[in-house]
Design a protein around this motif. Sequence first.
Motif, PDB file in Angstrom:
ATOM      1  N   VAL A  56       6.325  35.424  21.204  1.00 49.38           N
ATOM      2  CA  VAL A  56       7.646  35.225  20.320  1.00 49.38           C
ATOM      3  C   VAL A  56       7.093  34.408  19.046  1.00 49.38           C
ATOM      4  CG1 VAL A  56       9.777  34.307  20.157  1.00 49.38           C
ATOM      5  CG2 VAL A  56       9.177  35.639  22.231  1.00 49.38           C
ATOM      6  N   GLY A  57       6.426  33.704  19.273  1.00 50.28           N
ATOM      7  CA  GLY A  57       5.933  32.753  17.882  1.00 50.28           C
ATOM      8  C   GLY A  57       5.188  33.763  17.124  1.00 50.28           C
ATOM      9  N   ARG A  58       4.264  34.567  17.549  1.00 49.62           N
ATOM     10  CA  ARG A  58       3.620  35.528  16.915  1.00 49.62           C
ATOM     11  C   ARG A  58       4.527  36.652  16.115  1.00 49.62           C
ATOM     12  NH1 ARG A  58      -0.047  37.823  21.082  1.00 49.62           N
ATOM     13  NH2 ARG A  58      -0.022  39.566  19.509  1.00 49.62           N
ATOM     14  N   LEU A  59       5.746  37.264  17.033  1.00 48.42           N
ATOM     15  CA  LEU A  59       6.389  38.064  16.412  1.00 48.42           C
ATOM     16  C   LEU A  59       7.271  37.352  15.104  1.00 48.42           C
ATOM     17  CD1 LEU A  59       8.153  39.366  19.566  1.00 48.42           C
ATOM     18  CD2 LEU A  59       7.157  40.936  17.803  1.00 48.42           C
ATOM     19  N   VAL A  60       7.952  36.243  15.150  1.00 50.05           N
ATOM     20  CA  VAL A  60       8.403  35.341  14.204  1.00 50.05           C
ATOM     21  C   VAL A  60       7.624  35.467  12.958  1.00 50.05           C
ATOM     22  CG1 VAL A  60       9.587  33.227  13.545  1.00 50.05           C
ATOM     23  CG2 VAL A  60       9.994  34.090  15.638  1.00 50.05           C
ATOM     24  N   GLN A  61       6.332  35.009  13.261  1.00 53.69           N
ATOM     25  CA  GLN A  61       5.174  34.937  12.128  1.00 53.69           C
ATOM     26  C   GLN A  61       5.312  36.234  11.465  1.00 53.69           C
ATOM     27  OE1 GLN A  61       1.720  33.480  13.684  1.00 53.69           O
ATOM     28  NE2 GLN A  61       2.413  31.112  13.298  1.00 53.69           N
ATOM     29  N   MET A  62       5.130  37.295  12.237  1.00 55.68           N
ATOM     30  CA  MET A  62       4.935  38.698  11.617  1.00 55.68           C
ATOM     31  C   MET A  62       6.230  39.313  10.730  1.00 55.68           C
ATOM     32  SD  MET A  62       2.929  41.032  14.344  1.00 55.68           S
ATOM     33  CE  MET A  62       3.393  40.439  15.764  1.00 55.68           C
ATOM     34  N   ALA A  63       7.436  38.831  11.493  1.00 59.43           N
ATOM     35  CA  ALA A  63       8.632  39.128  10.804  1.00 59.43           C
ATOM     36  C   ALA A  63       8.950  38.288   9.416  1.00 59.43           C
ATOM     37  CB  ALA A  63       9.920  38.779  11.665  1.00 59.43           C
ATOM     38  N   ARG A  64       8.365  37.224   9.082  1.00 58.84           N
ATOM     39  CA  ARG A  64       8.323  36.450   7.985  1.00 58.84           C
ATOM     40  C   ARG A  64       7.450  36.912   7.094  1.00 58.84           C
ATOM     41  NH1 ARG A  64       9.175  30.404  10.818  1.00 58.84           N
ATOM     42  NH2 ARG A  64      11.304  30.656  11.269  1.00 58.84           N
ATOM     43  N   GLY A  65       6.312  37.503   7.452  1.00 62.23           N
ATOM     44  CA  GLY A  65       5.488  38.091   6.394  1.00 62.23           C
ATOM     45  C   GLY A  65       4.563  37.408   6.263  1.00 62.23           C
TER      46      GLY A  65
END
Length: 65
Positions: A56-65
């Motif tokens: 989930v942390g990786r997903l949040v980082q990807m969403a933030r760009g």
Amino acid sequence: MKAWLRPVRFSSCGEEDRKNIIICNYDERPGYAGVPNPLYTRDNAILMTGDASTSVGRLVQMARG
């Protein structure tokens, strides 16, 4: 919150209507019942294996760009 990152109810997530499905799970093995999850083999499914909090942390980082 972005619409594609919105939490959904597990019992009725409407996966047949989704363009893409992101699954965060420890591994691909069946659970206690021994029944394979058909979502894992769908063409529009992205399986992120490993610890869910890390995924989930990786997903949040990807969403933030």
